[in-house]
Design an enzyme around this catalytic site. Structure first.
Site, PDB file in Angstrom:
ATOM      1  N   THR A  18       0.856  -1.178   0.000  1.00 24.79           N
ATOM      2  CA  THR A  18       0.000   0.000   0.000  1.00 24.79           C
ATOM      3  C   THR A  18       0.895   1.231   0.000  1.00 24.79           C
ATOM      4  OG1 THR A  18      -1.834   1.083   1.143  1.00 24.79           O
ATOM      5  CG2 THR A  18      -0.203   0.019   2.544  1.00 24.79           C
ATOM      6  N   GLU A  48      -4.324  -2.766   5.278  1.00 21.31           N
ATOM      7  CA  GLU A  48      -3.761  -3.293   6.533  1.00 21.31           C
ATOM      8  C   GLU A  48      -4.792  -4.089   7.320  1.00 21.31           C
ATOM      9  OE1 GLU A  48      -3.453  -0.245   5.381  1.00 21.31           O
ATOM     10  OE2 GLU A  48      -1.483   0.616   5.809  1.00 21.31           O
ATOM     11  N   LYS A  76      -6.882   9.998  -3.023  1.00 20.65           N
ATOM     12  CA  LYS A  76      -7.425   8.739  -3.531  1.00 20.65           C
ATOM     13  C   LYS A  76      -8.275   9.027  -4.759  1.00 20.65           C
ATOM     14  CE  LYS A  76      -8.125   4.235  -1.773  1.00 20.65           C
ATOM     15  NZ  LYS A  76      -8.758   3.295  -0.881  1.00 20.65           N
TER      16      LYS A  76
HETATM   17  P1  AMP Z   1      -6.663   1.017   0.850  1.00 17.19           P
HETATM   18  O1  AMP Z   1      -5.657   0.506   1.794  1.00 17.19           O
HETATM   19  O2  AMP Z   1      -6.111   1.417  -0.470  1.00 17.19           O
HETATM   20  O3  AMP Z   1      -7.838   0.123   0.740  1.00 17.19           O
HETATM   21  O4  AMP Z   1      -7.203   2.387   1.443  1.00 17.19           O
HETATM   22  C1  AMP Z   1      -7.799   2.481   2.704  1.00 17.19           C
HETATM   23  C2  AMP Z   1      -8.261   3.887   2.922  1.00 17.19           C
HETATM   24  O5  AMP Z   1      -9.209   4.248   1.912  1.00 17.19           O
HETATM   25  C3  AMP Z   1      -8.967   4.146   4.229  1.00 17.19           C
HETATM   26  O6  AMP Z   1      -8.073   4.357   5.299  1.00 17.19           O
HETATM   27  C4  AMP Z   1      -9.780   5.390   3.889  1.00 17.19           C
HETATM   28  O7  AMP Z   1      -8.985   6.551   3.939  1.00 17.19           O
HETATM   29  C5  AMP Z   1     -10.177   5.118   2.442  1.00 17.19           C
HETATM   30  N1  AMP Z   1     -11.485   4.461   2.385  1.00 17.19           N
HETATM   31  C6  AMP Z   1     -11.751   3.157   2.241  1.00 17.19           C
HETATM   32  N2  AMP Z   1     -13.078   2.930   2.242  1.00 17.19           N
HETATM   33  C7  AMP Z   1     -13.682   4.127   2.402  1.00 17.19           C
HETATM   34  C8  AMP Z   1     -15.029   4.567   2.495  1.00 17.19           C
HETATM   35  N3  AMP Z   1     -16.052   3.737   2.397  1.00 17.19           N
HETATM   36  N4  AMP Z   1     -15.250   5.887   2.684  1.00 17.19           N
HETATM   37  C9  AMP Z   1     -14.230   6.764   2.774  1.00 17.19           C
HETATM   38  N5  AMP Z   1     -12.932   6.406   2.675  1.00 17.19           N
HETATM   39  C10 AMP Z   1     -12.658   5.113   2.497  1.00 17.19           C
END
Ligand code: AMP
Length: 538
Positions: A181, A327, A436
């Protein structure tokens, strides 16, 4: 007290064997790059996953070795999802959207021994081949073309197996998978999953009050198998025997809708960007696709806009919002409505459904701010910290001392939230300096450092601004050296030479100065406030 329950490991062969015995005729459908359909059964999948496990063993893969994949979502990827872990090896899914230099770094850092790659992704592999030391490259020939020298054919590789195979003993705490990540500073970070974490997560995610997935489901994961285990859905599908539909590389609205209709999908999953496009296409031609009424769309990875939930409801499809992290294997919350939900007025229902959902069993949460632990009152904000049986306790061989865990064993999510009295988490901000976009991370810090490497740039700060399609896009705020006249286009070209195309900031704003905190860091909150209504052109 002694004499209780057997010491039986929670490992992935348990899920594979169960599927092989019980779900033989159930279907697994994959769309190839040429859009033709590959269709086989769980019986085929089971047989081939075991052949692959045997072939990998014969080829010298040992417990703990990393087998990397560079692949879209399809049947062969699923085979490796089980084959590598079932011999005690580790499947390491490479994110094909990253810059080739970053992929090379990740391959080297993870010490991947073998790579299994889609033929259509060989051009990507060839961009970083010279930077890595992969022993064998096995190619899945989805397009059926000839193989260049130095590559092995996946089907021929499977043929080296005889079918005479026994699983080795595997400790449930052994690693079975890996995923990298983005870090806010420094290089990507590796997360290694244990069998136990994946198995327990799989059981939890399938549960009725989490994602409610059973063998009656036809499941189409748009979320890539190279990003956070496709939210665990590949494992959940195989454990439950759900029919699986893999979309391959064609993830645009038209192609997805065709597949959703043709295969009568009941549940699909992906980031909001995918569903925004799908919604537009459906609103334009509501009668064109014969979708299953009430089809469920699992939305996560980024905040799901309330309007998306309302508009899909109007069309007869149900959005389920969830939150998680690489994570966390990765699921942490689910927004399945409670029984009390029906008594609420419509606006309140939508407000709740747009929150990120309630914690899964075994996911402990606390909200920490300057005053200590915040109450679950739906108002007091703080950083969300989590712990639980599928939450990482370290990064793989970290380059710097880990700062993501508290001394008492909680993981810092970097998400700023409120939690209400019913346990609904609402993300209000992010402490991590990342953007993101379309579900994938862009590092603001990397872009800033690159921009500040331009001779005409004195300072540069990159922030996220809202975007209709991608949710967030990077905006660069740049202070130019006195007397210089660089244009936005020149800076964008400069960045494009160093990063993948989708990282290039959509706009560059030339500013007099960048506000700083007392410790000399960029005061991004001030920039975000200043540009909060920024309209990007496209
Ligand atoms: P990843 O490790 O790439 O899956 O990213 C995780 C991060 O994505 C989280 O810590 C959030 O900052 C963001 N994220 C994931 N799901 C959501 C959601 N439903 N709403 C807002 N942010 C999200």
């Amino acid at each position: 007290m002694r004499g209780t329950i057997m010491d039986y490991p929670l490992t992935l062969p348990g899920i594979l064997e169960h599927a092989g015995r019980l779900f033989g005729p159930h279907e697994i459908v994959s769309r190839r790059p040429d859009k033709s359909i590959h269709r086989y059964t769980y019986a085929d999948f089971y047989r081939r996953a075991r052949l692959l496990a045997e072939a990998l063993t014969k080829a010298g893969i040992e417990p703990g070795d990393r087998v990397a994949t560079l692949m879209w979502n399809h049947y062969a990827h699923l085979e490796i999802y089980f084959a590598a872990p079932c011999i005690g090896a580790v499947i390491h899914t490479l994110n094909l959207r990253l810059h080739p230099d970053d992929i090379a770094y990740i391959v080297n850092h993870a010490e991947d021994r073998y790579l299994i790659v889609d033929d259509v992704l060989l051009p990507l592999y060839e961009q970083f081949r010279d930077q890595v030391d992969i022993e064998r490259v096995v190619v899945v020939r989805l397009d059926g073309g000839d193989l260049a020298e130095g590559y092995e054919d996946y089907e021929a590789f499977l043929e080296t197996a005889t079918g005479d195979f026994d699983y080795p003993a595997i400790d449930e705490y052994d690693a079975c998978g890996m995923c990298y990540t983005s870090g806010t500073t420094g290089r990507p970070k590796g997360v290694a999953y244990s069998h136990r974490a994946v198995v327990v997560h799989t059981l939890a995610v399938a549960a009725p009050d989490v994602f409610d997935i059973s063998m009656k489901e036809t499941l189409l994961p748009v979320v890539p198998m190279f990003h956070a285990n496709a939210w665990g859905l590949a494992y959940v599908a195989v454990m439950t025997g759900a029919k699986i539909v893999f979309p391959g590389p064609h993830l645009d609205a038209e192609n997805l809708l065709g597949l959703l209709a043709d295969e009568q999908v009941t549940m699909t999953a992906g980031v909001p960007t995918v569903w925004l496009a799908l919604l537009q296409a459906l609103q334009k031609e509501p009668d064109r696709w014969d979708l299953v009424p009430g089809m469920r769309l699992l939305v996560g990875g980024a905040a799901c806009p309330e309007s998306l939930i309302r508009e899909f409801d109007d069309l007869g499809y149900t959005v389920l919002h969830a939150w998680g992290m690489t994570e966390m294997t990765p699921v942490g919350t689910s927004g399945i409505p409670t029984p009390a939900f029906a008594d609420l007025d419509e606006d309140t229902q939508y407000e709740i459904r747009a929150k990120q959902g309630r914690p899964l069993p075994f996911v402990d949460m606390r909200v920490i701010n300057d005053d200590g632990e915040a109450p679950w009152d739906g108002e007091t904000m703080g950083e969300l910290q989590v712990r639980g049986p599928w939450i990482a306790d370290s990064y793989h061989n970290p380059e710097e001392p880990p700062t993501s865990w508290t001394n008492d064993g909680w993981f810092h999510t970097g998400d700023v939230v409120t939690i209400d009295a019913d346990g609904y988490v609402k993300i209000t901000d992010r402490t991590k300096d990342l953007i993101k976009s379309g579900g994938e991370w862009i590092s603001s810090v990397d872009l800033e450092n690159a921009l500040m490497g331009h001779p005409d740039v004195r300072e540069a700060a990159v922030i996220a601004v809202a975007h209709e399609k991608w949710q967030e896009r990077p905006l660069a705020c740049v202070v130019i050296e006195d007397g210089k006249e660089t244009t936005a286009e020149q800076l964008q070209e400069f960045i494009a030479e160093r990063f993948v195309k989708w990282w290039v900031p959509d706009a560059i704003e030339f500013v007099e100065e960048i506000p700083h905190t007392s410790t000399g860091k960029f005061l991004k909150t001030a920039l975000r406030e200043r540009f909060k209504d920024y309209k990007l052109e496209s």
